[in-house]
Scaffold this motif. Structure first.
Motif, PDB file in Angstrom:
ATOM      1  N   ALA A  43      11.079  36.008  35.266  1.00  0.00           N
ATOM      2  CA  ALA A  43      11.367  36.229  33.854  1.00  0.00           C
ATOM      3  C   ALA A  43      12.089  37.550  33.652  1.00  0.00           C
ATOM      4  CB  ALA A  43      10.060  36.211  33.063  1.00  0.00           C
ATOM      5  N   GLU A  44      11.709  38.582  34.381  1.00  0.00           N
ATOM      6  CA  GLU A  44      12.411  39.855  34.288  1.00  0.00           C
ATOM      7  C   GLU A  44      13.852  39.729  34.750  1.00  0.00           C
ATOM      8  OE1 GLU A  44      11.501  42.619  32.948  1.00  0.00           O
ATOM      9  OE2 GLU A  44       9.479  41.943  32.446  1.00  0.00           O
ATOM     10  N   ALA A  45      14.058  38.913  35.790  1.00  0.00           N
ATOM     11  CA  ALA A  45      15.425  38.705  36.270  1.00  0.00           C
ATOM     12  C   ALA A  45      16.269  38.004  35.220  1.00  0.00           C
ATOM     13  CB  ALA A  45      15.413  37.897  37.565  1.00  0.00           C
ATOM     14  N   GLY A  46      15.671  37.061  34.491  1.00  0.00           N
ATOM     15  CA  GLY A  46      16.422  36.366  33.458  1.00  0.00           C
ATOM     16  C   GLY A  46      16.701  37.222  32.247  1.00  0.00           C
ATOM     17  N   SER A  47      15.815  38.178  31.957  1.00  0.00           N
ATOM     18  CA  SER A  47      16.010  39.027  30.777  1.00  0.00           C
ATOM     19  C   SER A  47      16.771  40.293  31.083  1.00  0.00           C
ATOM     20  CB  SER A  47      14.636  39.405  30.193  1.00  0.00           C
ATOM     21  OG  SER A  47      13.889  40.144  31.151  1.00  0.00           O
TER      22      SER A  47
END
Length: 465
Positions: A359-363
């Protein structure tokens, strides 16, 4: 294995997390003790006391106790009892004797019923007194010619000679005559005192004076071990064996806990450590079949040796850890690459951490619309035995996410080999740890709530994948 296995907190953790198993095995131990009591019928013990008058030394009392349990006494008691199928050799194991204070020999007999136990102790006591009196009579007869009686006659003869010498002494009052008469009187007194002591210490009279101090009391309770004692002992034994078994298993545990050990097993560096908040009701492993249901019923489907979660910071501090790990991964791989995030199957903590990392990679803000320069992550769960990693597609590396203290060096080495077989290079590892989160005032959904939806077997998550 850490030193936690020898601390009291570890035993408390066993009692708290394995109480169902402990209760079941304790009941099994109680049933085993009850079965043992059924196999061995109850026994009753009665005791009779024999008084030995006179002066006895301790070693002489011990000798009398040995005589009371000798075959000569027990065989005679068996002949008088005439129990069917019971011989003197059988009774020897049921009879015991010990010397008590006050010149008393206590004789105990054990039998299947209280009545038989009473009869056995009374008969053995009677036969012991009879046998001791017989020995005393025999010794008296053998000493008639040259024993104490002859000594008494010699002492009387010596007294007569002393009297004659005193009469024949100078009747005057000279110093020499007074000294002679004084010495003769002292000699006479010494001989009389010696004979008096000899009469008091006559062993024949002592042994002949043995007496049974009343009949044995009929026992009202079973002799130990009783049925209740066997049941309690069985329950306690199984309980202790279960606790010791858990401690031994923890001592033999070879799961890796430190980052250097994990890095050595995977053959790659550890990029960092992230925190996963503990859930109030953690999901239990799912399984089918009687074996899985039994494990859930006994509470052994989850590990007990995992330490209690430590307190952590707020949501912002946890997300900062994930961003820093992703930044290290991004700096290590400057070009735009797709990475496979490998999570060992059954590691719920690692699965949630991998979802949060994706999720951090996507955000993460991208310098271009195509996410150029930022690795894209795809999370997959990999079985540990045997490990199987999907073949390389568009990914150019693998990132292993796991929790500390869950896997051995051999299991992690197997995952690394499976990644190599699938054409994936292990670019790093991330260690996840369970923590106790602080309550946050925010009512909005957090990234952790969406993390489970991002992780799935063989499903793409994070970024634009």
């Amino acid at each position: 294995m850490s030193d936690d296995t020898i601390r009291l907190v570890t035993i408390g953790r066993i009692l708290r997390r394995r109480w169902r198993l402990l209760v079941v095995l304790t009941v099994v131990g109680a049933l085993a003790g009850y079965g043992t009591s059924v196999l061995f019928p109850p026994r009753y013990t009665a005791s009779a006391s024999v008084l030995l008058p006179g002066q006895w030394e301790e070693r002489e009392l011990l000798t009398q106790a040995e005589i009371a349990t000798s075959s000569a006494v027990v065989d005679r008691a068996a002949d008088t009892l005439r129990w069917s199928g019971v011989s003197g050799a059988d009774l020897r194991d049921r009879v015991s004797a010990k010397a008590a204070d006050g010149n008393i020999v206590k004789i105990s007999g054990t039998a299947e019923t209280p009545k038989r136990a009473q009869q056995l102790s009374d008969r053995v006591a009677q036969q012991f007194v009879t046998f001791a009196a017989r020995i005393a009579d025999d010794s008296t007869d053998s000493e008639t010619d040259g024993g104490p009686e002859v000594l008494r006659q010699q002492v009387e003869e010596a007294n007569r000679r002393i009297t004659d010498l005193a009469n024949a002494a100078d009747p005057g009052q000279t110093v020499e005559s007074v000294q002679v008469r004084t010495l003769l009187e002292k000699l006479r007194t010494s001989l009389e005192e010696a004979m008096k002591k000899l009469d008091e210490a006559d062993p024949a009279s002592n042994k002949a004076g043995m007496v049974v101090m009343g009949p044995a009391a009929r026992p009202t309770g079973e002799a130990p071990p009783t049925r209740v004692q066997l049941v309690a002992a069985g329950a306690l034994l199984f309980f202790l064996l279960t606790v010791v078994g858990h401690l031994a298993a923890a001592r033999a545990n070879r799961r890796l806990r430190t980052e250097p050990e994990i890095a050595a097993a995977l053959g790659s560096a550890v990029l960092g450590t992230v925190d996963v908040p503990a859930e109030r009701h953690a999901p239990r492993p799912h399984g089918r079949g009687p074996r899985a249901r039994t494990r859930r019923l006994l509470g052994i489907d989850t590990r007990w040796d995992v330490p209690a979660p430590q307190s952590s910071g707020d949501e912002a501090s946890r997300r900062t850890r994930y961003r820093r790990v992703y930044a290290r991964l991004r700096d290590q791989l400057p070009a735009s690459r797709r990475l496979l995030v490998v999570v060992p199957e059954g590691d719920e903590t690692a699965r949630r951490a991998a979802g949060q990392l994706a999720a951090e990679a996507g955000s993460d803000p991208s310098p271009s619309s195509s996410n150029g320069g930022h690795p894209l992550l795809r999370v997959v769960e990999v079985p540990v035995s045997p490990p199987m990693v999907p073949d390389r597609d568009t990914e150019s590396g693998a990132l292993v996410v796991l929790s500390a203290g869950s896997w051995t060096a051999g299991e992690l080495a197997g995952i690394a080999e499976a990644c190599a077989d699938g054409g994936h290079e292990v670019v790093g590892a991330v260690v996840a740890g369970m923590v106790r989160a602080r309550p946050t005032p925010s009512a909005g959904p957090s990234a952790d709530d969406a993390a489970p939806a991002l992780a799935g077997r063989g499903q793409a998550t994070g970024g634009s994948v």
